[in-house]
Design an enzyme around this catalytic site. Structure first.
Site, short mmCIF file in Angstrom:
data_model
loop_
_atom_site.label_atom_id
_atom_site.label_comp_id
_atom_site.label_asym_id
_atom_site.label_seq_id
_atom_site.Cartn_x
_atom_site.Cartn_y
_atom_site.Cartn_z
N ALA A 315 0.79 -1.08 0.06
CA ALA A 315 -0.04 -0.02 0.08
C ALA A 315 1.01 1.12 0.03
O ALA A 315 2.15 1.23 0.39
CB ALA A 315 -0.92 -0.13 1.29
N MET A 316 0.23 2.35 -0.14
CA MET A 316 1.11 3.78 -0.45
C MET A 316 0.17 4.83 0.16
O MET A 316 -0.94 4.90 0.03
CB MET A 316 1.33 4.18 -1.80
CG MET A 316 2.06 5.32 -2.00
SD MET A 316 3.57 5.15 -0.96
CE MET A 316 3.78 7.18 -0.66
N HIS A 350 -1.72 1.21 9.37
CA HIS A 350 -0.24 1.75 9.00
C HIS A 350 -0.18 3.05 7.99
O HIS A 350 0.20 3.97 8.26
CB HIS A 350 0.63 0.56 8.37
CG HIS A 350 1.80 0.80 7.88
ND1 HIS A 350 2.84 0.39 8.68
CD2 HIS A 350 2.53 1.76 6.97
CE1 HIS A 350 4.14 0.78 7.96
NE2 HIS A 350 3.66 1.86 7.06
N GLU A 351 -1.23 2.92 7.05
CA GLU A 351 -1.23 3.91 6.00
C GLU A 351 -1.89 5.29 6.74
O GLU A 351 -1.59 6.31 6.26
CB GLU A 351 -2.03 3.43 4.68
CG GLU A 351 -1.42 2.25 4.08
CD GLU A 351 -0.01 2.43 3.76
OE1 GLU A 351 0.54 3.45 3.65
OE2 GLU A 351 0.81 1.40 3.92
#
Length: 881
Positions: A315-316, A350-351
């Site tokens: 993911a980003m 997290h993101e």
């Protein structure tokens, strides 16, 4: 030899803490965070963000030469960009290429007068450098038109393809981090050079355009083409690597929480099937948790999250438009396991953590990437716990991060958390930092400090705002530096006879020292049987060794009443023992003895720790005479666990209630089948055959990965072809991943070779999955040499096609070489490094050296341990008369 010190005897060391600071890294980070929030109030709006330190202003000497350095000059600062992009989702009739066109207006501020200078800009098509002469000081406007290829290379502005109802669909999407924004448009592509971005996308009518800001679209006609023009609200002041723009025909579901618009985008069938519901339901609570955690409101009006068919990373954290692999965002209870669900919860957390820590406040340069990723990797467990409080997920950081990174950080070819800025200049050097050290060691040391300071004090440091900044005392810097500026970690040795506690660098460099916080536990039923246990709940980033007598008492405690030892520490004792043995600090026999109690163990974490460590024994011995006796022993140990879950689930008809119990049920079946327990293997083959015969898959999603693998391993081409057909037709990404992994389990070399060839064809295996598929094949003892030969023969092609900057290259190199344990394999590996020096290894450069070091150690370890290990397994499986 490390220095020792004395404590009261006998072992009067309960609740003693060594040193007052341990890891003050986060204190420094907290001050930076507070300073930046304060500076933002003074310089820009509170949500504009800043960088961790103001970059120095560089005066350029007058020159007519192009700027030829990797880093940009500091006397030209971008203010904002007006960027228009038009991706074509059909190929050009002349070239056959997918292209995009664009125009950008730079607005720059000239800080210092320099009669003539040139600045490095972004790559225009294939060029890395562009230079334009600038004269005088003041504000500059620079207008540029450009054309680029919308390639399928998973970097910059790229295309993703998928099939829907027999029709090929194309998505134009982005991945800028760390250095690929320059592939999309000319820009000042360094994290410190923040600017405001005004984004406009031109796209086909009927498609949806997304970017970081809120959108407003309307139809227009350009060059006689009826298209849609979508204009986005200006972004906050932000780094180029956080930009995102996407054109697709995806659908979405949405919700609004406290004024924040939350949307989940995915392929239309996925949205229609409800696969975005779990992510939507959990995003709101996690966002609210982080608002409280940071004591700061979410800085944007919307939070978009989108699942992409082709995406290289997991993911980003693009600000306001987070991109994911489908497996990291979409959940379907009919196909997704509980581990799939946990992965979604933790990755979302997290993101979202990055929306503040990383996006609002950003690193000046990539050499301190660990501050971004280590922090997010720590608090992802806190966010996931908020979303799923019954899982007890916070404990799993020990298995997922602490134990994971110990294996890398014990190597001489490891690296410190923080690198020198001048050592991290090239894109490949930057990509190398996206590794287990930055993520998992960063998370581990921050967790250690949080425990030592208490979470309340830890978070207070993040919330404090001091407009004047805060000067850190020298002692804090000294403490911090031992963990951040030197690689590795200590092993703390406790001699319970003398009361001496000492430390040294684990494996290498015995002169290194750390300031170590230690918590103790002491218990025993009678004089002479008490044991001492350090590093309670494994909150410290270090290993623990004891004198032989205390090890004996701990082993006796495991065998007689293992539940007196906390479950996390049972996992720790196994992991520490096996790794201390590999370092020749204790005997391998002592390490093996920690597994003898497992026939009575029912908890997930100790079993998982044991299996992770025994996997090394499989790698070293599954081609030798040790394999048979080892299989016999492990089958004996796992059979009670297999029978326990058979009874608990009423002959496999129910699912265990607990999150960890569901994980351990998988371990029970996986190891029982792997070690040849006939009942287990028949179970797997029967379930798989029922699926083939009825085309109705009744295997529970939790069990599919292990059942598929074991059934395919025990079968032939028909079963493989069936699984391949199911893989190609799978519309659920998590199901496709389970099948893709299981296809590598076959024992048929010709099928494995064919599967390897498929990894080079994106129509067979998506580019995002190519390297991991090769590693799956290498995990199979039959496929190991096949995968290694394949990688060596095709390295130039693989490197070129799959991106030297890809984060997955280190995993590929480590994955295909981790079984290496002979002198012949070592020489092959060294030759591979020499033969491909000109081609290069990109983000896998360090992994090559780590593989050479690991192979050398494996050769020595086998020479010293093989006979003892063989004898031990034989003795433990002798019939009792």
């Amino acid at each position: 030899m490390g220095k020792g010190f004395y404590i009261s005897k006998p072992v009067g060391i309960v609740s003693i803490i060594l040193c007052a600071g341990a890891l003050a890294t986060i204190i420094a980070l907290s001050v930076v965070y507070s300073e930046e929030k304060a500076k933002n109030n003074n310089q820009v709006s509170p949500t504009d963000g800043g960088t961790t330190s103001k970059p120095p202003v560089t005066t350029l000497a007058p020159s007519n030469e192009p700027w030829d350095k990797y880093r940009l000059p500091k006397n030209l600062v971008p203010d904002h960009y007006n960027l228009t992009l038009w991706p074509r989702l059909t190929p050009d009739l002349t070239t056959g290429l997918y292209i995009f066109t664009g125009k950008v207006v730079f607005f720059h501020t000239r800080l210092l007068h320099s009669p003539v200078s040139r600045s490095r800009s972004a790559c225009l098509c294939q060029q890395e450098f562009g230079s334009i002469p600038l004269r005088g000081k003041g504000m500059y406007h620079l207008y540029t038109k450009f054309t680029g290829e919308l390639a399928d290379d998973l970097g910059g502005f790229y295309r993703s393809e998928y099939m829907e109802d027999g029709v090929k669909k194309v998505v134009a999407t982005t991945q800028m981090q760390p250095t690929d924004a320059r592939k999309a448009f000319p820009c000042f592509d360094e994290p410190a050079m923040k600017a405001i971005f005004y984004i406009t996308l031109i796209h086909d009518r009927g498609t949806v355009a997304l970017s970081n800001g809120e959108e407003k679209g309307y139809p227009v006609t350009i060059d006689n083409q009826h298209v849609q023009k979508t204009v986005f609200e200006p972004t906050e002041k932000m780094s180029t690597y956080l930009l995102a723009f996407i054109v697709s025909d995806f659908d979405f579901i949405n919700n609004t929480i406290d004024g924040v618009w939350i949307r989940i985008f995915a392929r239309k069938p996925a949205i229609a099937a409800g696969q975005g519901e779990y992510a939507l339901n959990k995003t709101g609570p996690i966002l609210k948790f982080f608002e409280k955690y940071y004591n700061s409101s979410y800085p944007l009006p919307k939070s978009d999250q989108i699942a992409l068919p082709d995406f290289n990373a997991g993911a980003m954290e693009n600000w306001g438009l987070i991109t994911y692999r489908e497996t990291a965002l979409l959940y379907d209870k009919e196909f997704s396991s509980n581990s799939n669900k946990q992965r979604i919860a933790t990755i979302i957390a997290h993101e979202l953590a990055h929306m503040w820590f990383g996006n609002l406040v950003t690193l000046r340069w990539w050499n301190d990437l660990w501050l971004n990723e280590g922090f997010a990797s720590y608090v992802e467990y806190l966010g996931a716990h908020e979303a799923e409080p019954d899982w007890n997920v916070k404990d799993l950081i020990v298995l997922g991060d602490v134990h994971r990174v110990f294996a890398v950080d014990a190597l001489a070819s490891s690296h410190p958390l923080s690198s020198k800025e001048e050592d991290i200049q090239k894109p490949a050097q930057i990509s190398e930092l996206f590794d287990a050290i930055s993520y998992s060691k960063g998370a581990s040391v921050l967790r250690m400090l949080s425990d030592f300071l208490t979470e309340e004090v830890f978070t207070m440091g993040l919330r404090a705002v001091d407009a004047n900044g805060t000067e850190l005392p020298d002692t804090v810097h000294n403490i911090m530096n031992t963990w951040v500026l030197q690689m590795g970690f200590p092993v703390v040795t406790i001699d319970t006879k003398t009361g001496v506690v000492s430390q040294k660098h684990f494996l290498l460099d015995p002169d290194s020292e750390w300031i170590v916080p230690i918590k103790w536990m002491k218990t025993g039923a009678a004089l002479g049987t008490e044991w001492v246990l350090a590093n309670l709940n494994v909150v410290g980033y270090y290993r623990v060794n004891y004198d032989e007598e205390n090890w004996g008492r701990l082993l006796n405690g495991l065998s007689t009443n293992h539940q007196l030892i906390p479950v996390i520490n049972r996992a720790q004792l196994v992991d520490d023992a096996f790794n201390l043995a590999r370092a020749k600090i204790i005997s391998t026999v002592l390490a093996l003895n920690t597994t003898k109690y497992l026939d009575k163990e029912r908890e997930y974490m100790p079993w998982e720790s044991a299996l992770n460590n025994l996997d090394f024994f499989y790698l070293m011995f599954d081609r030798s005479e040790v394999y048979g006796p080892m299989q016999d022993y492990l089958r004996k140990q796992v059979t009670p666990l297999f029978n326990y879950y058979k009874t608990l689930t009423e002959n496999w008809s129910k699912v265990p209630d607990g999150h960890m119990d569901q994980y351990n049920q998988v371990n029970a079946i996986s190891l029982a089948c792997r070690t040849g327990l006939e009942e287990c293997q028949n179970l797997a083959k029967t379930w798989f055959k029922q699926w083939m015969d009825t085309n109705n898959n009744q295997i529970h999603p939790n069990l599919r990965s292990t059942v598929y693998c074991n059934a395919i391993a025990a079968s032939g081409a028909n079963e493989w072809e069936f699984a391949w057909s199911q893989f190609k037709n799978a519309t659920i990404a998590t199901e496709a991943d389970k099948l893709r992994s299981a296809l590598a389990c076959t024992k048929q070399p010709w099928l494995l070779n064919r599967y390897l060839e498929y990894t080079l064809d994106p129509k067979m295996i998506r580019k995002q999955d190519a390297t991991s598929t090769i590693v799956y094949i290498a995990n199979n003892v039959i496929g190991q040499s096949l995968a290694w030969d394949f990688v060596r023969a095709r390295w130039s092609y693989i490197f070129t096609q799959y991106g030297g900057g890809s984060f997955s290259f280190s995993n590929l190199i480590n994955g295909v070489t981790k079984r290496f344990s002979t002198e012949f394999e070592l020489q092959q590996l060294k030759q591979f490094k020499e033969d491909n020096a000109e081609v290069g290894f990109g983000s896998g450069t360090l992994a090559v050296d780590q593989s050479i070091e690991r192979t050398t150690a494996n050769i020595k370890w086998i020479a010293e341990n093989k006979q003892n290990v063989l004898n031990w397994f034989r003795d433990e499986t002798k019939p009792v008369f």
